[in-house]
Motif scaffolding. Structure first.
Motif, PDB file in Angstrom:
ATOM      1  N   VAL A  99       0.861  -1.175   0.000  1.00 21.09           N
ATOM      2  CA  VAL A  99       0.000   0.000   0.000  1.00 21.09           C
ATOM      3  C   VAL A  99       0.904   1.233   0.000  1.00 21.09           C
ATOM      4  O   VAL A  99       1.734   1.395   0.896  1.00 21.09           O
ATOM      5  N   PRO A 106      -2.939   0.526  -3.732  1.00 23.39           N
ATOM      6  CA  PRO A 106      -1.924  -0.521  -3.819  1.00 23.39           C
ATOM      7  C   PRO A 106      -0.995  -0.284  -5.005  1.00 23.39           C
ATOM      8  O   PRO A 106      -1.419   0.244  -6.043  1.00 23.39           O
ATOM      9  N   LEU A 170      -3.015  -9.534  -1.239  1.00 25.11           N
ATOM     10  CA  LEU A 170      -2.951  -8.280  -0.485  1.00 25.11           C
ATOM     11  C   LEU A 170      -4.348  -7.859  -0.043  1.00 25.11           C
ATOM     12  O   LEU A 170      -4.564  -7.487   1.113  1.00 25.11           O
ATOM     13  N   ILE A 171      -5.292  -7.936  -0.971  1.00 26.77           N
ATOM     14  CA  ILE A 171      -6.662  -7.512  -0.662  1.00 26.77           C
ATOM     15  C   ILE A 171      -7.340  -8.529   0.260  1.00 26.77           C
ATOM     16  O   ILE A 171      -7.911  -8.165   1.291  1.00 26.77           O
ATOM     17  N   ASP A 174      -6.162  -8.433   3.800  1.00 26.82           N
ATOM     18  CA  ASP A 174      -6.041  -7.109   4.417  1.00 26.82           C
ATOM     19  C   ASP A 174      -4.592  -6.845   4.817  1.00 26.82           C
ATOM     20  O   ASP A 174      -4.291  -6.506   5.963  1.00 26.82           O
ATOM     21  N   ALA A 175      -3.705  -7.022   3.849  1.00 21.10           N
ATOM     22  CA  ALA A 175      -2.276  -6.832   4.123  1.00 21.10           C
ATOM     23  C   ALA A 175      -1.836  -5.447   3.679  1.00 21.10           C
ATOM     24  O   ALA A 175      -2.403  -4.858   2.758  1.00 21.10           O
ATOM     25  N   GLU A 176      -0.800  -4.930   4.372  1.00 18.57           N
ATOM     26  CA  GLU A 176      -0.171  -3.676   3.952  1.00 18.57           C
ATOM     27  C   GLU A 176       0.966  -3.960   2.993  1.00 18.57           C
ATOM     28  O   GLU A 176       1.360  -3.101   2.203  1.00 18.57           O
ATOM     29  N   LEU A 177       1.505  -5.144   3.108  1.00 18.16           N
ATOM     30  CA  LEU A 177       2.663  -5.518   2.290  1.00 18.16           C
ATOM     31  C   LEU A 177       2.711  -7.028   2.118  1.00 18.16           C
ATOM     32  O   LEU A 177       2.536  -7.770   3.090  1.00 18.16           O
TER      33      LEU A 177
ATOM     34  N   PRO B 101      -9.951  -0.211   8.779  1.00 22.13           N
ATOM     35  CA  PRO B 101      -9.003  -1.014   7.990  1.00 22.13           C
ATOM     36  C   PRO B 101      -8.408  -0.200   6.833  1.00 22.13           C
ATOM     37  O   PRO B 101      -9.090   0.605   6.203  1.00 22.13           O
ATOM     38  N   LEU B 102      -7.138  -0.454   6.575  1.00 17.19           N
ATOM     39  CA  LEU B 102      -6.403   0.313   5.572  1.00 17.19           C
ATOM     40  C   LEU B 102      -7.057   0.218   4.185  1.00 17.19           C
ATOM     41  O   LEU B 102      -7.191   1.218   3.478  1.00 17.19           O
ATOM     42  N   HIS B 103      -7.444  -0.980   3.809  1.00 15.55           N
ATOM     43  CA  HIS B 103      -8.026  -1.125   2.469  1.00 15.55           C
ATOM     44  C   HIS B 103      -9.414  -0.481   2.376  1.00 15.55           C
ATOM     45  O   HIS B 103      -9.858  -0.116   1.287  1.00 15.55           O
ATOM     46  N   ILE B 106      -8.619   3.091   1.671  1.00 15.53           N
ATOM     47  CA  ILE B 106      -8.229   3.228   0.265  1.00 15.53           C
ATOM     48  C   ILE B 106      -9.471   3.358  -0.619  1.00 15.53           C
ATOM     49  O   ILE B 106      -9.544   4.212  -1.507  1.00 15.53           O
ATOM     50  N   VAL B 183      -3.419   6.308   5.129  1.00 16.40           N
ATOM     51  CA  VAL B 183      -4.145   6.702   3.910  1.00 16.40           C
ATOM     52  C   VAL B 183      -5.325   7.568   4.323  1.00 16.40           C
ATOM     53  O   VAL B 183      -6.199   7.136   5.078  1.00 16.40           O
ATOM     54  N   ALA B 249       2.378   3.400   7.538  1.00 13.71           N
ATOM     55  CA  ALA B 249       2.823   2.231   6.799  1.00 13.71           C
ATOM     56  C   ALA B 249       4.333   2.103   6.927  1.00 13.71           C
ATOM     57  O   ALA B 249       5.043   3.064   7.179  1.00 13.71           O
ATOM     58  N   TYR B 251       6.531   1.098   4.688  1.00 18.68           N
ATOM     59  CA  TYR B 251       7.336   1.447   3.532  1.00 18.68           C
ATOM     60  C   TYR B 251       7.282   2.933   3.230  1.00 18.68           C
ATOM     61  O   TYR B 251       6.227   3.515   3.101  1.00 18.68           O
TER      62      TYR B 251
END
Lengths: 374, 292
Positions: A99, A106, A170-171, A174-177, B101-103, B106, B183, B249, B251
């Motif tokens: 992300v 993503p 990833l989706i 629910d992963a960030e990486l 949740p992050l997604h 997004i 995000v 995050a 990264y």
């Protein structure tokens, strides 16, 4: 962040090939031959630190595993040791789905220069493809990555499938990486994930019942997490341990105490725990006292919405429960909603209650110093 | 004038029958904020703090003409509530909910951008134009109207800065909290031009932190501005490998440390400080410089 073996289990659940392996204490009977023994740590650079070793036969592998498990690796606790088949490497690729917080979407990343630290890969050798979440992964995105790597034929088809699996992984998780480095192309032409770095979004745990990863962090940080607050251990016992509402105030308090040259044992961000009531606040104070043994606990709360009465109630409950929590070990900075009511609750307990941020930090630092120096 | 919310805003609360939503409603009504209704599925026909409750945002918008909303629903429901509000035509949406949740963040961000709507958050303390409209967890009675604009990721740091500014006699035109999550829907670079165009704002305080590149984008956005920007970058001492609560995050590309950001604002000619207790003095210096 997950350990390698936990990350590999996620990859396998996405349909991505991983080398056959297992944790050294429960190694599958069939695992033998050319093996690789890998320390499971939450830190990078384990190869250089001697945490990855080649072995021939399970007896040698198990000996090495015992050695690796016995002591910390470059300062990092070895959580476990994983043993797996050694791959016959034809080429090492890199593939990741992350992300990108600034793009808010993503991004897939791929390189033909896998096996090294991705930061060291030249910019033009690392392909990046963002994925608009309203579109999802479209074939044109996958094609661009595959073409950019110079792949053709069966390898292109296989890599395209991996890109889809990593993105969907990833989706779905629910992963960030999800990072595979190296993604090994074996001598018999298969892509196999030789390593796995997976970071899961803890806020999405409600969508993944039963999901439990081995958490990183110190004993204090684990205990704080169990109370649904965020604890960060900073320095040795005997300093200030500060409890705040909000990440911003937490960071600012740490900055201010350090600017005042005060020692900091640790900080806690309550992260909405006030909604759980005064008992939870008392639990947090008890956790800080037990694990950090600070000279001073500073409770630094500025509420504009929630009530300070909950904090006052928590402090009183903690003092009743904890004989070691004497008034001279507490500095309370309370400001905002129901401030007068909270102060009234705390009156006659010999407590220091300060309204302003700066002076409260000064007082907390003063109390860490020996009385003779005051 | 002020920015984003004003007396002409028409505000809804999503989750108005829950404890947080109810507290918000009561406070908004008490402070004279233009609250026109609330949403709680299955509760249509009830009232909270004297405003009507609707089953859906679409019904609420049809009945009240609402154009702004504050969402205080549970984190498990936050994305659905946000998509519903945006779909119904809400133009300014504050997602106050933490731990989204992050997604999910997004998706709501992408949909808001596609609709041309303004999303603040998730994990945003909201937006307030003191004395006019309050779509924030800040207490309007603690603020005084004035000519400073504030844009911040952090709600709690914003409280501290407001109090220190007030002790020096300054008030705010508008205060915009972007949200502490990695995000988020709206960036510093989105907000700075609004303050630049606002005739009632003289100076902007930008409150930043480590992680991500939004502060650097803000520096680029500043180049087109005539008004001074004072930057405060928190967490100069955050241990780099640990998360300090804002679920940044892992990264990042390039140096996104607090020290690097502070240096970048200074290099761009701003008054920039690394301690919250230094902000008010920096504002005074910047105003003197601007007047000179």
């Amino acid at each position: 962040m997950l350990l390698e073996h936990e990350g590999k289990a996620i990859l396998a659940s996405c349909g991505i090939a991983i080398p056959k392996g297992g944790l050294y204490r429960s190694l599958p009977d069939t695992l033998d031959g050319e093996l690789i023994v890998k320390a499971q740590v939450f830190a990078g650079g384990r190869g250089k630190a001697g945490g990855i070793r080649a072995a021939t036969g399970r007896a040698q592998a198990l000996r090495m595993a015992e050695e690796i498990a016995a002591k910390p690796l470059a300062g990092a606790r070895v959580e476990d040791v994983y043993v797996e088949h050694r791959l016959a490497i034809a080429h090492e690729y890199y593939l990741a789905a992350i992300v990108d917080r600034d793009l808010g979407m993503p991004v897939l990343m791929a390189s033909a220069d896998g096996g090294m630290d991705i930061e060291a890969v030249p910019h033009d050798r690392l392909m990046r493809q963002s994925v608009d979440p309203l579109l999802g992964l479209e074939p044109f995105m996958v094609d661009r990555l595959v073409r950019g790597l110079g792949l053709a034929g069966d390898q292109a088809t296989a890599f395209a499938r991996l890109v889809e699996q990593v993105y969907r992984g990833l989706i779905a998780n629910d992963a960030e990486l999800i990072e595979i480095n190296p993604l090994v192309l074996t001598k018999d032409g298969a892509f196999v994930a030789a390593d796995a770095k997976v970071v899961l979004d803890e806020d999405a745990a409600f969508r993944h019942p039963g999901r439990r990863a081995q958490p990183e962090g110190t004993a204090f940080e684990h205990a704080a997490r169990a109370l649904a607050v965020i604890g960060v251990e900073i320095g040795p016992a005997g300093g200030v341990a500060a409890i705040m509402n909000g990440a911003g105030l937490t960071m600012a308090t740490l900055d201010e105490i350090i600017a005042l040259e005060g020692p900091v044992s640790g900080v806690v961000e309550l992260h909405g725990a006030t909604m759980q009531g005064g008992d939870r606040i008392a639990d947090v104070i008890a956790c800080v006292l037990e694990h950090l043994d600070p000279a001073v606990i500073m409770v630094n709360i500025h509420f504009q919405f929630r009530s300070l009465e909950t904090i006052a109630e928590g402090v009183l409950k903690a003092m009743d429960r904890l004989p070691l929590l004497t008034p001279d070990r507490l500095v309370l900075r309370l400001r905002g909603e129901k401030e007068a009511e909270a102060r009234a609750m705390l009156a006659d307990r010999g407590l220091t209650v300060i309204r302003d941020f700066g002076p409260a930090c000064v007082e907390a630092v003063r109390l860490t110093r020996p009385a003779t120096a005051a | 004038m002020a920015i984003i919310v004003d007396t002409s805003s028409r505000i809804l609360i999503q989750g108005i029958t829950g404890p947080t939503g109810r507290s918000y409603a009561e406070r908004m009504v008490r402070d004279g904020t233009p609250l026109v209704g609330g949403v709680a599925p299955g509760r249509q026909g009830q009232t909270v703090a004297g405003v009507p409750v609707f089953d859906s945002v679409e019904d609420a918008v049809a009945a009240t003409g609402a154009d702004a909303a504050l969402s205080a629903v549970r984190s498990t429901l936050a994305m659905g509530a946000a998509l519903e509000a945006l779909s119904a035509g809400i133009r300014t949406l504050v997602v106050y909910t933490e731990n989204v949740p992050l997604h999910d963040a997004i998706r709501m961000r992408a949909y808001a951008r596609a609709r041309g709507a303004r999303l603040l958050g998730p994990n945003s303390a909201g937006v307030i134009s003191p004395g006019r409209a309050n779509l924030a967890d800040l207490n309007d009675s603690n603020l005084r109207p004035g000519r400073i604009g504030i844009v911040s990721k952090s709600g709690t740091l914003t409280y501290e800065v407001i109090d220190d500014l007030q002790a020096c006699g300054f008030g705010e035109s508008s205060v915009v909290c972007l949200g502490g999550d990695p995000v988020i829907g709206t960036t510093y670079a989105d907000v700075l031009p609004l303050f630049e165009a606002d005739a009632e704002t003289d100076l902007v305080v930008l409150i930043g932190e480590p992680g991500g590149r939004l502060e650097y984008e803000a520096i680029s956005a500043m180049r087109g501005m005539t008004k001074p920007v004072v930057a405060y970058i928190a967490a100069q001492n955050a241990p780099p490998e640990k998360r300090m609560g804002h679920a940044g995050a892992i990264y990042d590309s390039g140096d996104t440390s607090a020290a690097a950001k502070l240096a970048a604002f200074r290099a761009a000619g701003c008054e920039a400080v690394g301690r919250v207790t230094e902000v008010a003095a920096a504002v005074e210096r910047a105003l003197r410089r601007a007047a000179a």
